[in-house]
Enzyme design. Structure first.
Site, PDB file in Angstrom:
ATOM      1  N   HIS A 131       0.857  -1.095  -0.261  1.00  0.00           N
ATOM      2  CA  HIS A 131       0.467  -0.218  -0.246  1.00  0.00           C
ATOM      3  C   HIS A 131       1.122   1.319  -0.042  1.00  0.00           C
ATOM      4  O   HIS A 131       2.146   1.171   0.635  1.00  0.00           O
ATOM      5  CB  HIS A 131      -0.910   0.123   1.245  1.00  0.00           C
ATOM      6  CG  HIS A 131      -0.055   0.103   2.359  1.00  0.00           C
ATOM      7  ND1 HIS A 131       0.056   0.962   3.194  1.00  0.00           N
ATOM      8  CD2 HIS A 131       0.088  -0.539   3.448  1.00  0.00           C
ATOM      9  CE1 HIS A 131       0.459   1.236   4.277  1.00  0.00           C
ATOM     10  NE2 HIS A 131       0.420  -0.637   4.511  1.00  0.00           N
TER      11      HIS A 131
ATOM     12  N   ASP B 167       0.029   4.616   1.227  1.00  0.00           N
ATOM     13  CA  ASP B 167      -0.505   5.526   2.202  1.00  0.00           C
ATOM     14  C   ASP B 167       0.520   5.096   2.874  1.00  0.00           C
ATOM     15  O   ASP B 167       1.010   4.232   3.407  1.00  0.00           O
ATOM     16  CB  ASP B 167      -2.286   5.209   2.824  1.00  0.00           C
ATOM     17  CG  ASP B 167      -2.600   4.273   2.644  1.00  0.00           C
ATOM     18  OD1 ASP B 167      -2.549   3.052   2.208  1.00  0.00           O
ATOM     19  OD2 ASP B 167      -3.277   4.525   3.503  1.00  0.00           O
TER      20      ASP B 167
ATOM     21  N   ASP C 188       6.341   1.066   7.354  1.00  0.00           N
ATOM     22  CA  ASP C 188       4.490   0.787   6.611  1.00  0.00           C
ATOM     23  C   ASP C 188       4.501   1.535   6.381  1.00  0.00           C
ATOM     24  O   ASP C 188       3.955   2.955   5.888  1.00  0.00           O
ATOM     25  CB  ASP C 188       4.012   0.902   8.569  1.00  0.00           C
ATOM     26  CG  ASP C 188       2.413   0.262   8.357  1.00  0.00           C
ATOM     27  OD1 ASP C 188       2.573  -0.394   6.689  1.00  0.00           O
ATOM     28  OD2 ASP C 188       1.641   0.134   8.544  1.00  0.00           O
TER      29      ASP C 188
ATOM     30  N   GLU D  49      -4.916   2.087   3.122  1.00  0.00           N
ATOM     31  CA  GLU D  49      -4.732   0.670   3.301  1.00  0.00           C
ATOM     32  C   GLU D  49      -4.984   0.929   5.425  1.00  0.00           C
ATOM     33  O   GLU D  49      -5.311  -0.064   5.879  1.00  0.00           O
ATOM     34  CB  GLU D  49      -3.103   0.149   3.514  1.00  0.00           C
ATOM     35  CG  GLU D  49      -3.494  -1.917   3.817  1.00  0.00           C
ATOM     36  CD  GLU D  49      -3.128  -2.018   5.406  1.00  0.00           C
ATOM     37  OE1 GLU D  49      -2.995  -2.517   6.518  1.00  0.00           O
ATOM     38  OE2 GLU D  49      -2.297  -0.515   5.867  1.00  0.00           O
ATOM     39  N   GLU D  50      -5.016   2.575   5.368  1.00  0.00           N
ATOM     40  CA  GLU D  50      -4.119   2.564   6.763  1.00  0.00           C
ATOM     41  C   GLU D  50      -5.855   3.307   7.425  1.00  0.00           C
ATOM     42  O   GLU D  50      -5.931   3.036   8.777  1.00  0.00           O
ATOM     43  CB  GLU D  50      -3.660   3.869   7.493  1.00  0.00           C
ATOM     44  CG  GLU D  50      -1.841   2.933   6.660  1.00  0.00           C
ATOM     45  CD  GLU D  50      -1.692   2.121   7.403  1.00  0.00           C
ATOM     46  OE1 GLU D  50      -1.964   1.959   8.610  1.00  0.00           O
ATOM     47  OE2 GLU D  50       0.238   1.517   7.616  1.00  0.00           O
TER      48      GLU D  50
ATOM     49  N   GLU E 298       4.146  -5.908   3.799  1.00  0.00           N
ATOM     50  CA  GLU E 298       4.084  -5.787   4.978  1.00  0.00           C
ATOM     51  C   GLU E 298       5.564  -6.197   5.856  1.00  0.00           C
ATOM     52  O   GLU E 298       5.936  -7.058   6.008  1.00  0.00           O
ATOM     53  CB  GLU E 298       2.284  -6.217   5.646  1.00  0.00           C
ATOM     54  CG  GLU E 298       1.554  -5.657   5.030  1.00  0.00           C
ATOM     55  CD  GLU E 298       1.469  -4.659   5.433  1.00  0.00           C
ATOM     56  OE1 GLU E 298       2.592  -3.353   6.142  1.00  0.00           O
ATOM     57  OE2 GLU E 298       0.420  -3.377   5.367  1.00  0.00           O
TER      58      GLU E 298
ATOM     59  N   HIS F  17       3.725   3.283  12.765  1.00  0.00           N
ATOM     60  CA  HIS F  17       3.368   4.479  12.807  1.00  0.00           C
ATOM     61  C   HIS F  17       4.133   5.001  14.597  1.00  0.00           C
ATOM     62  O   HIS F  17       3.349   5.806  15.143  1.00  0.00           O
ATOM     63  CB  HIS F  17       1.881   3.558  13.232  1.00  0.00           C
ATOM     64  CG  HIS F  17       1.197   3.034  12.749  1.00  0.00           C
ATOM     65  ND1 HIS F  17      -1.012   2.766  13.040  1.00  0.00           N
ATOM     66  CD2 HIS F  17       1.808   2.960  11.580  1.00  0.00           C
ATOM     67  CE1 HIS F  17      -0.621   1.242  12.205  1.00  0.00           C
ATOM     68  NE2 HIS F  17       0.620   1.947  10.592  1.00  0.00           N
TER      69      HIS F  17
END
Length: 358
Positions: free
Chosen positions: A70, A72, A102, A132-133, A161, A335
Site C-alpha cells: 500500500h 498510504d 509501514d 490501507e490505513e 508488509e 506508526h
C-alpha cells in the site's frame, strides 16, 4: 510531479518514496510518481484505478505471482517525521521517517524488482494500492478484488508488509462482538428497588479471564488464538443503579476457522447471552503446502512463522490465492513517532526477493 529513479539503490528509493507525503486519502502524488516510473518500463502493462496502480508482465510463464503493497501512511507527527534522515544507531545505519517501516520499504523492493527483473522466471503482477490505513470501505485492494479480480489471479501473493524480513504466513481472523447484561435502574441509596447490570457482568468477565486459548497448527505454522475484553461501558450517573452494561470482546481466531465457525465458538462460550457482531475479518491460511509457496520459502532461506495479526493477505485468500507476508522493517515500529528501518534490512529484503525471482 515528484519523480522516482528506479535504478537507484533500494535505500535511496525508500527515502524518495517516504519523502512524498501520502497520508491516507492523499495518495495522488505518490501514485502519479509510481505510475510514471512503471510506464517507462516497456516490459510492463500498467493500469490505474483511482490511486491504485497495477503493473503486469505477460511472458506466458507457467506461474504468476502478485507482489502487493500500500502507498498510504498514517498521519505525520508534530513536528513532522519527514523528510527522512539516515543515522548511525549502535553501530547500525538506520533510515528514519514516516513510512520507512509501514510500508514504503516494501514498496521500494517491489519497484526495484520491477526495474531489475525484466525476464522473470514467473510472470509478475505488481499492485500498489491506496487507503490501507483507514476504514475498509476505502481500501484499494478491496476494490480491486471486487471490481477486477482477474488482475489479481495468481499462484501466490506476497504482501510486502513489515515482518523484520522474515516470512509470516497467512494471518489470523478477527471478530469483535458486544455482550450486554440488563438490569433495573434505581436510586443508588435504595438499590433493592433495582437490579445492577454491572454486577451481572461478573460471570462474563470470569469466563474471559478463565478462557484457555487454542494454539493451532495450520499448514505447518502454529497460530495462538486470543479472546480478550477490550472495552466496557455501564452506568449513567454516580447515584443511579445501572440498568445496562456492555463489554466489547475481540476474538483473534486461527485460520482453520471461518468467521461463521468463530461466531459459533463464541456462542458456545457465552450460551446464555446474545452476541452482537460489530466487526469481522476472515483469516487466511498460509498455503505453505502449495508448490509456489514452498519454492518461495526455499529460495528466500529466511525464518518462517505465522502472522499473529490480520493483514490484507486475507483478501487474496478469499480469492483462493495462497498468500504470505514478507517485507523489511520491525512491525513494532510501524506508526511510531521514531519510525525507522535498518538500512541492512532493506538491502537484505531486496536480495532475498531477487534470489527467488531472478
Amino acid at each position: 510531479m515528484a519523480e522516482l529513479d528506479l535504478s537507484s539503490d533500494v535505500v535511496a528509493l525508500t527515502a524518495a518514496l517516504c519523502d512524498i507525503e501520502s497520508v491516507s486519502r492523499d495518495e495522488g502524488g505518490i501514485a502519479d510518481a509510481v505510475e510514471a516510473a512503471l510506464r517507462a518500463l516497456p516490459h510492463l502493462d500498467v493500469t490505474r484505478f483511482g490511486h491504485t496502480v497495477v503493473a503486469r508482465t505477460d511472458l506466458g510463464r507457467e506461474e504468476r505471482v502478485v507482489l502487493a503493497g500500500h502507498l498510504d501512511t498514517v498521519p505525520l507527527t508534530d513536528p513532522p517525521n519527514l523528510p527522512t534522515r539516515r543515522e548511525m544507531v549502535d553501530g547500525e545505519e538506520v533510515l528514519y521517517g514516516r513510512g520507512t517501516v509501514d510500508m514504503k520499504g516494501g514498496v521500494a523492493v517491489q519497484l526495484r524488482i520491477a526495474h531489475e527483473v525484466r525476464e522473470p522466471a514467473r510472470d509478475l503482477t505488481f499492485v500498489f494500492y491506496e487507503a490501507e490505513e483507514i476504514e475498509e470501505r476505502y481500501n484499494g485492494l478491496k476494490h480491486l478484488a471486487a471490481d477486477h479480480p482477474e488482475l489479481l489471479a495468481a499462484d501466490l501473493a506476497v504482501l510486502l508488509e513489515p515482518t523484520n524480513a522474515e516470512v509470516e504466513g497467512g494471518c489470523k481472523g478477527t471478530m469483535r462482538v458486544e455482550v450486554s447484561t440488563k438490569g433495573i435502574a434505581a436510586h443508588s441509596a435504595r438499590p433493592w428497588n433495582g437490579h445492577n447490570a454491572i454486577h451481572d457482568m461478573h460471570d462474563i468477565l470470569r469466563r474471559l479471564a478463565d478462557y484457555e486459548e487454542r494454539a493451532v497448527e495450520v499448514d505447518g505454522l502454529t497460530y495462538h488464538e486470543a479472546l480478550q475484553a477490550v472495552g466496557i461501558e455501564g452506568g449513567i450517573a454516580g447515584n443511579v443503579i445501572p440498568d445496562r452494561c456492555t463489554v466489547r470482546i475481540n476474538y483473534r481466531f486461527a485460520p482453520d476457522r471461518s468467521g461463521e465457525e468463530a461466531l459459533a465458538h463464541l456462542h458456545s462460550v457465552f450460551p446464555e447471552h446474545e452476541l452482537r457482531v460489530t466487526d469481522l475479518a476472515e483469516g487466511a491460511r498460509p498455503g505453505l503446502d502449495r508448490p509456489a509457496a514452498q519454492t518461495f520459502v526455499e529460495a528466500l532461506a529466511v525464518p518462517v512463522g505465522p502472522k499473529e495479526g490480520w493483514t490484507d493477505v486475507a483478501r487474496f485468500a478469499a480469492l483462493g490465492i495462497p498468500a504470505v507476508n514478507f517485507g523489511p522493517g520491525d512491525p513494532n515500529l510501524a506508526h511510531h513517532d521514531e519510525e525507522r528501518c535498518p538500512v541492512a534490512q532493506l538491502v537484505a529484503a531486496e536480495a532475498a526477493m531477487l534470489r527467488w525471482l531472478a
